[in-house]
Design a protein around this motif. Structure first.
Motif, PDB file in Angstrom:
ATOM      1  N   THR A 390      -4.399  -4.677   0.332  1.00 12.53           N
ATOM      2  CA  THR A 390      -3.142  -4.173   0.906  1.00 12.53           C
ATOM      3  C   THR A 390      -1.938  -4.758   0.179  1.00 12.53           C
ATOM      4  N   GLN A 393      -1.587  -3.085  -3.185  1.00 11.51           N
ATOM      5  CA  GLN A 393      -1.018  -1.740  -3.014  1.00 11.51           C
ATOM      6  C   GLN A 393       0.479  -1.796  -2.741  1.00 11.51           C
ATOM      7  N   SER A 398      -0.621   0.993  -8.912  1.00 15.22           N
ATOM      8  CA  SER A 398      -2.016   1.407  -8.953  1.00 15.22           C
ATOM      9  C   SER A 398      -2.922   0.243  -8.549  1.00 15.22           C
ATOM     10  N   THR A 399      -3.863   0.519  -7.652  1.00 18.20           N
ATOM     11  CA  THR A 399      -4.789  -0.505  -7.169  1.00 18.20           C
ATOM     12  C   THR A 399      -6.218  -0.012  -7.316  1.00 18.20           C
ATOM     13  N   ASP A 401     -10.102   0.844  -6.698  1.00 20.11           N
ATOM     14  CA  ASP A 401     -10.747   1.311  -5.480  1.00 20.11           C
ATOM     15  C   ASP A 401     -11.824   0.332  -5.007  1.00 20.11           C
TER      16      ASP A 401
END
Length: 403
Positions: A390, A393, A398-399, A401
């Motif tokens: 979190t 993000q 961009s984070t 997956d």
């Protein structure tokens, strides 16, 4: 006699009535022994609750059935209590050490630890045992008169030394710490509160340590099977598991794979516990310690696997390392997780205000580079997997997956 004292306590067990006390003196509890009080404080700590969303091997959103740090910890505690009860040890102290042993682990398992160690390399590095000590002595803020949990000397000693002495009597680091030295968090603390790093720990701590090995060998097999990273019959390459599988197949020839795997895990845990008990009784008979202090002054640990079982356990670890921990599916997620930790650390260094206000130093206090780096490391180490995601993000476009 302390409230809650075991009906039978061996002479070599830790006695709560003879505890060396706490760093900050407190009146005794009217209803609980000092070690029971320690255990309760661990259970009610913030760090303990966070374990439910910290990776063991699989990141939390890969499935609800895989172990987390919390469920792993509870399994360690169950095995440790079983061993302690059979040996006449203090079960409350044993449970405390089992429940506390992973409080210092960062998010994303060993990937998070590797990343933080690299980020802090110029400032003492990162060691999860040292971080656990830091959690229970300073980072928990729940009591009006002291930071940390103010655990007994015996609990702190067990947290630090459950894998054996860290130094020789002259203070020189030994074993795993010979090259890099004693972790900075431990070295700083023992400078003012001596935990006798040169001696072995209590039998309660030794039991908690070997229970950790038993638990994660068994449940990583269980999780690896569930994830489809290997099959039950693949484990036949290890003599011990091959024998157990053959016995299961002979007794239950039509058993489905799910129950077959569960039976393998159950029998493996039983085998390990039996082997540890046999070796413990042999070593205790040879050394005949008459107190916990005599246990600490031995030249070797007394709670270990016998040679044949140690070889089998090492073979299981080697199998899991090749077939599970280094599986491309796991490695891909862990590489992304490491980068996520690197990103967060770098962002907090360049933009301290990105951290919560309670993690910032007072405006009127100057802070050196090392102190700032350690503070950032403490903040990240306390994160759960999903909070770290979190945060990433929130701070980046961009984070990964992590699937």
């Amino acid at each position: 006699m302390s409230v809650g004292m075991a009906a039978h306590r061996s002479v070599y067990a830790c006695d709560p009535d003879r505890s060396r006390g706490r760093e900050f003196a407190e009146p005794p509890s009217r209803t609980r022994s000092p070690f029971r009080r320690d255990c309760d404080r661990v259970i009610h700590s913030t760090a303990f609750r966070r374990l439910k969303h910290k990776t063991q091997v699989f990141v939390f959103h890969e499935g609800d059935h895989y172990r987390t740090r919390l469920t792993h910890t509870l399994e360690v505690a169950q095995i440790a209590r079983a061993l302690a009860r059979q040996l006449g040890l203090d079960e409350d102290l044993t449970e405390t050490l089992a429940l506390a042993h992973d409080l210092g682990h960062p998010p994303f398992g060993h990937a998070g630890e590797r990343a933080l160690d690299a980020c802090l390399r110029g400032h003492g590095g990162f060691d999860h045992n040292g971080q656990t000590l830091r959690v229970v002595t300073s980072l928990e803020h729940r009591y009006p008169e002291f930071d940390g949990l103010n655990l007994t000397w015996e609990s702190l000693e067990g947290i630090v030394k459950h894998n054996g002495p860290l130094t020789a009597r002259d203070g020189c680091p030994v074993g795993a710490y010979r090259e890099q030295g004693v972790p900075v968090g431990i070295a700083e603390f023992v400078a003012s509160y001596d935990l006798e790093l040169w001696s072995f720990s209590s039998l309660e701590a030794q039991v908690a340590a070997i229970a950790d090995d038993i638990a994660y060998d068994a449940h990583d097999i269980d999780d690896g099977l569930r994830a489809g990273l290997f099959a039950i019959d693949d484990l036949k390459e290890i003599p011990l598991t091959a024998r157990i599988i053959a016995e299961i197949d002979a007794e239950y020839p039509t058993l489905d794979e799910s129950r077959r795997g569960a039976e393998l895990v159950r029998e493996l845990i039983s085998h390990f516990i039996g082997a540890v008990m046999m070796e413990a009784h042999r070593r205790l008979e040879l050394t005949r310690p008459s107190s916990a202090e005599e246990v600490r002054n031995q030249n070797e640990a007394l709670i270990v696997f016998p040679d044949e079982t140690r070889e089998a356990e090492a073979a299981i670890k080697k199998f899991l390392k090749l077939r599970m921990y280094r599986h491309e599916r796991v490695m891909r997620v862990m590489r992304d997780a490491e980068q996520l930790v690197f990103d967060l650390f770098a962002r907090y260094q360049s933009d301290p205000a990105a951290m919560p206000a309670e993690w910032l130093p007072p405006e009127n206090r100057a802070e050196g580079e090392a102190e700032r780096a350690r503070r950032i490391g403490n903040f990240i180490a306390g994160m759960t997997d999903r909070f770290a995601l979190t945060e990433h993000q929130r701070l980046f476009d961009s984070t990964p997956d992590l699937r």
